[in-house]
Design an enzyme around this catalytic site. Structure first.
Site, PDB file in Angstrom:
ATOM      1  N   HIS A  14       0.875  -1.196   0.000  1.00  0.00           N
ATOM      2  CA  HIS A  14       0.000   0.000   0.000  1.00  0.00           C
ATOM      3  C   HIS A  14       0.900   1.230   0.000  1.00  0.00           C
ATOM      4  O   HIS A  14       1.528   1.542   1.007  1.00  0.00           O
ATOM      5  CB  HIS A  14      -0.899   0.005   1.242  1.00  0.00           C
ATOM      6  CG  HIS A  14      -1.846   1.166   1.297  1.00  0.00           C
ATOM      7  ND1 HIS A  14      -3.168   1.021   1.644  1.00  0.00           N
ATOM      8  CD2 HIS A  14      -1.684   2.484   1.061  1.00  0.00           C
ATOM      9  CE1 HIS A  14      -3.766   2.201   1.620  1.00  0.00           C
ATOM     10  NE2 HIS A  14      -2.867   3.112   1.273  1.00  0.00           N
ATOM     11  N   HIS A  16       1.436   5.426  -1.622  1.00  0.00           N
ATOM     12  CA  HIS A  16       1.055   6.604  -2.404  1.00  0.00           C
ATOM     13  C   HIS A  16       2.307   7.220  -3.012  1.00  0.00           C
ATOM     14  O   HIS A  16       3.227   7.596  -2.283  1.00  0.00           O
ATOM     15  CB  HIS A  16       0.364   7.641  -1.508  1.00  0.00           C
ATOM     16  CG  HIS A  16      -0.903   7.141  -0.904  1.00  0.00           C
ATOM     17  ND1 HIS A  16      -2.133   7.306  -1.508  1.00  0.00           N
ATOM     18  CD2 HIS A  16      -1.135   6.439   0.229  1.00  0.00           C
ATOM     19  CE1 HIS A  16      -3.071   6.742  -0.751  1.00  0.00           C
ATOM     20  NE2 HIS A  16      -2.493   6.203   0.303  1.00  0.00           N
ATOM     21  N   LEU A  17       2.304   7.325  -4.328  1.00  0.00           N
ATOM     22  CA  LEU A  17       3.455   7.932  -5.016  1.00  0.00           C
ATOM     23  C   LEU A  17       3.144   9.312  -5.563  1.00  0.00           C
ATOM     24  O   LEU A  17       4.057  10.027  -5.967  1.00  0.00           O
ATOM     25  CB  LEU A  17       3.923   7.038  -6.175  1.00  0.00           C
ATOM     26  CG  LEU A  17       4.643   5.746  -5.794  1.00  0.00           C
ATOM     27  CD1 LEU A  17       4.964   4.944  -7.055  1.00  0.00           C
ATOM     28  CD2 LEU A  17       5.929   6.038  -5.018  1.00  0.00           C
ATOM     29  N   ARG A  18       1.852   9.663  -5.655  1.00  0.00           N
ATOM     30  CA  ARG A  18       1.446  10.945  -6.271  1.00  0.00           C
ATOM     31  C   ARG A  18       1.895  11.006  -7.731  1.00  0.00           C
ATOM     32  O   ARG A  18       2.048   9.991  -8.384  1.00  0.00           O
ATOM     33  CB  ARG A  18       1.975  12.150  -5.486  1.00  0.00           C
ATOM     34  CG  ARG A  18       1.855  12.061  -3.982  1.00  0.00           C
ATOM     35  CD  ARG A  18       0.442  11.854  -3.499  1.00  0.00           C
ATOM     36  NE  ARG A  18       0.391  11.983  -2.035  1.00  0.00           N
ATOM     37  CZ  ARG A  18      -0.580  11.477  -1.300  1.00  0.00           C
ATOM     38  NH1 ARG A  18      -1.570  10.798  -1.856  1.00  0.00           N
ATOM     39  NH2 ARG A  18      -0.588  11.621   0.007  1.00  0.00           N
ATOM     40  N   LYS A 100      -9.228  -0.602  -5.758  1.00  0.00           N
ATOM     41  CA  LYS A 100      -9.286   0.051  -4.457  1.00  0.00           C
ATOM     42  C   LYS A 100     -10.671   0.624  -4.189  1.00  0.00           C
ATOM     43  O   LYS A 100     -11.213   1.365  -5.011  1.00  0.00           O
ATOM     44  CB  LYS A 100      -8.254   1.188  -4.429  1.00  0.00           C
ATOM     45  CG  LYS A 100      -8.306   2.070  -3.189  1.00  0.00           C
ATOM     46  CD  LYS A 100      -7.756   1.357  -1.969  1.00  0.00           C
ATOM     47  CE  LYS A 100      -7.929   2.201  -0.716  1.00  0.00           C
ATOM     48  NZ  LYS A 100      -6.694   2.474  -0.035  1.00  0.00           N
ATOM     49  N   HIS A 137     -10.278   0.726   1.932  1.00  0.00           N
ATOM     50  CA  HIS A 137     -10.117   1.727   2.998  1.00  0.00           C
ATOM     51  C   HIS A 137     -11.313   1.549   3.924  1.00  0.00           C
ATOM     52  O   HIS A 137     -12.436   1.937   3.591  1.00  0.00           O
ATOM     53  CB  HIS A 137     -10.066   3.146   2.426  1.00  0.00           C
ATOM     54  CG  HIS A 137      -9.831   4.174   3.492  1.00  0.00           C
ATOM     55  ND1 HIS A 137      -8.645   4.863   3.619  1.00  0.00           N
ATOM     56  CD2 HIS A 137     -10.607   4.586   4.520  1.00  0.00           C
ATOM     57  CE1 HIS A 137      -8.708   5.664   4.676  1.00  0.00           C
ATOM     58  NE2 HIS A 137      -9.894   5.511   5.236  1.00  0.00           N
ATOM     59  N   HIS A 175      -4.418  -0.897   6.080  1.00  0.00           N
ATOM     60  CA  HIS A 175      -3.999  -0.091   7.243  1.00  0.00           C
ATOM     61  C   HIS A 175      -4.917  -0.311   8.446  1.00  0.00           C
ATOM     62  O   HIS A 175      -5.583   0.600   8.916  1.00  0.00           O
ATOM     63  CB  HIS A 175      -3.869   1.393   6.908  1.00  0.00           C
ATOM     64  CG  HIS A 175      -4.921   1.978   5.999  1.00  0.00           C
ATOM     65  ND1 HIS A 175      -6.260   1.845   6.225  1.00  0.00           N
ATOM     66  CD2 HIS A 175      -4.819   2.685   4.862  1.00  0.00           C
ATOM     67  CE1 HIS A 175      -6.923   2.463   5.261  1.00  0.00           C
ATOM     68  NE2 HIS A 175      -6.068   2.974   4.425  1.00  0.00           N
ATOM     69  N   ASP A 248       1.380   2.565   3.563  1.00  0.00           N
ATOM     70  CA  ASP A 248       0.538   3.750   3.397  1.00  0.00           C
ATOM     71  C   ASP A 248       1.387   5.020   3.465  1.00  0.00           C
ATOM     72  O   ASP A 248       0.910   6.062   3.924  1.00  0.00           O
ATOM     73  CB  ASP A 248      -0.595   3.786   4.429  1.00  0.00           C
ATOM     74  CG  ASP A 248      -1.723   4.723   4.015  1.00  0.00           C
ATOM     75  OD1 ASP A 248      -1.727   5.189   2.856  1.00  0.00           O
ATOM     76  OD2 ASP A 248      -2.600   4.986   4.858  1.00  0.00           O
TER      77      ASP A 248
HETATM   78  O1  DOR Z   1      -3.426   9.173   5.798  1.00  0.00           O
HETATM   79  C1  DOR Z   1      -3.820   8.901   4.682  1.00  0.00           C
HETATM   80  N1  DOR Z   1      -3.321   9.495   3.591  1.00  0.00           N
HETATM   81  N2  DOR Z   1      -4.797   7.995   4.555  1.00  0.00           N
HETATM   82  C2  DOR Z   1      -5.365   7.757   3.375  1.00  0.00           C
HETATM   83  O2  DOR Z   1      -6.237   6.946   3.333  1.00  0.00           O
HETATM   84  C3  DOR Z   1      -4.976   8.500   2.176  1.00  0.00           C
HETATM   85  C4  DOR Z   1      -3.634   9.016   2.284  1.00  0.00           C
HETATM   86  C5  DOR Z   1      -3.308  10.049   1.248  1.00  0.00           C
HETATM   87  O3  DOR Z   1      -3.588   9.850   0.072  1.00  0.00           O
HETATM   88  O4  DOR Z   1      -2.726  11.083   1.609  1.00  0.00           O
HETATM   89 ZN    ZN Z   2      -3.421   5.053   1.703  1.00  0.00          ZN
END
Ligand code: DOR
Ligand code: ZN
Length: 347
Positions: A14, A16-18, A100, A137, A175, A248
């Protein structure tokens, strides 16, 4: 006493790379140590179709350091308009690993998420049939439900009914932050797993709120009370193959965190493995770290384990404290575990 620890190369289930400048800055932090990662689709606009995922994957590959063998495992963002045929085709072609589910409004960029899971029943049935896992989620968004109860209520009101309605669906409760989530994953016979982050093994809600509000400890699901953190530590270090690492890691620039309405997310990619080695050592479970980081995830997803290894070394002298990484959009603060780290991935 163990000084080095060699593990099958870990994966992050899990992440996030943006996109754009932040992607280019944060991707090397994961690609350095991890073989693969499940890439979250909550961009603006989100990664909804197979075509979106192919384009995002190409941007990730273009941002990778030249010598990297890191493999992004793409996901699709489930909406009430998602086309089941597109999902099944994207999975069958190998482009997409999972789908997701964000309840609409639950977290960052979740506005296009699902309001009523009954409206996506057809997609979920097609996914069950085709063996496409669903990453969840797990928080309700009803304003009348207290933020600290949202995971437990989601399990009762949404997740358990959903799993009963579509019994063949493989589900990852992502998470996990509560003892309720741990118990639910452990109660399942098959087809359910839970990911656990590094930061939820380290902080409880006091760390977030006592002595001043710490925006860099604010994430969703929000950290819970200490007894829940202890349940997560027991689950992660138990050796139970239903639990594995999903960091995460969720970068936001300092400007978006340190403000009146700060974004949710802890950026742990640079030090997640150091933190995990510390936690597993504290729990007397270093021999179970490899299962959590490198074996249980591939087993659940039906993928081979990575064929190479990493070595963690325990240094007598504490490592320099994590600080910030620079991105083209501004600095991003690295998660501070609040204690000195001694384990580092050897390079
Ligand atoms: O803390 C978090 N940040 N929880 C999420 O579910 C999304 C993530 C985000 O994309 O920043
Ligand atoms: Zn996340």
């Amino acid at each position: 006493m163990t000084r080095t620890l060699t593990l099958t190369r870990p994966d992050d289930w899990h992440l996030h790379l943006r996109d754009g400048a932040v992607l280019r800055a944060v991707l090397p932090e994961t690609a350095r140590d991890f073989g693969r990662a499940i890439i979250m689709p909550n961009l603006l606009p989100p990664v909804v179709t197979g075509a979106d995922a192919a384009a995002y994957r190409a941007r990730i590959m273009a941002a990778l350091p030249a010598d990297s063998t890191f493999e992004p495992l793409m996901t699709l963002y489930l909406t009430e308009e998602t086309d089941p045929d597109d999902v099944v085709a994207a999975h069958a072609s190998g482009l997409v690993t999972a789908v997701k589910l964000y309840p609409a409004g639950a977290t960052t960029n979740s506005a296009s998420g699902v309001r009523d899971v009954n409206r996506v029943r057809g997609v979920l049935e097609a996914m069950a049939e085709a063996g496409v896992p669903l990453c969840v989620h797990g928080e309700v968004t009803d304003p009348d439900v207290d933020i600290f109860d949202r995971e437990a209520v989601f399990i009762d009101r949404v997740l358990d009914p959903l799993r009963r309605a579509v019994p063949g669906l493989r589900v990852v409760l992502e998470h996990v932050t509560t003892a309720d989530g741990v118990d639910y994953v452990m109660s399942a016979q098959a087809g359910l797993a839970g990911t656990i982050t590094a930061h939820h093994l380290v902080i409880n809600r006091n760390h977030l709120l006592v002595g001043g509000i710490r925006p860099h400890y604010y994430c969703l699901p929000v950290a819970k009370r200490e007894s829940h953190r202890q349940a997560l530590r027991r689950a992660a270090t138990s050796g139970d193959a239903r639990f594995f690492l999903g960091t995460d890691s969720a970068p936001h620039t300092d400007g978006n965190k340190e403000t009146a309405c700060g974004c949710a997310g802890c950026f742990t990619a640079p030090n997640a493995l150091s933190i995990l080695a510390h936690v597993f050592e504290e729990e007397g479970a270093l021999d179970r770290l490899e299962g959590f980081t490198s074996r249980h995830g591939p087993a659940f997803y039906g993928l081979p384990e990575n064929s190479d290894t990493i070595t963690l070394t325990r240094h007598e002298t504490a490592l320099p404290a994590a600080d910030k990484i620079a991105t083209g959009d501004g600095p991003v603060t690295v998660f501070d575990p609040g204690f000195a780290l001694h384990w580092a991935v050897a390079r």
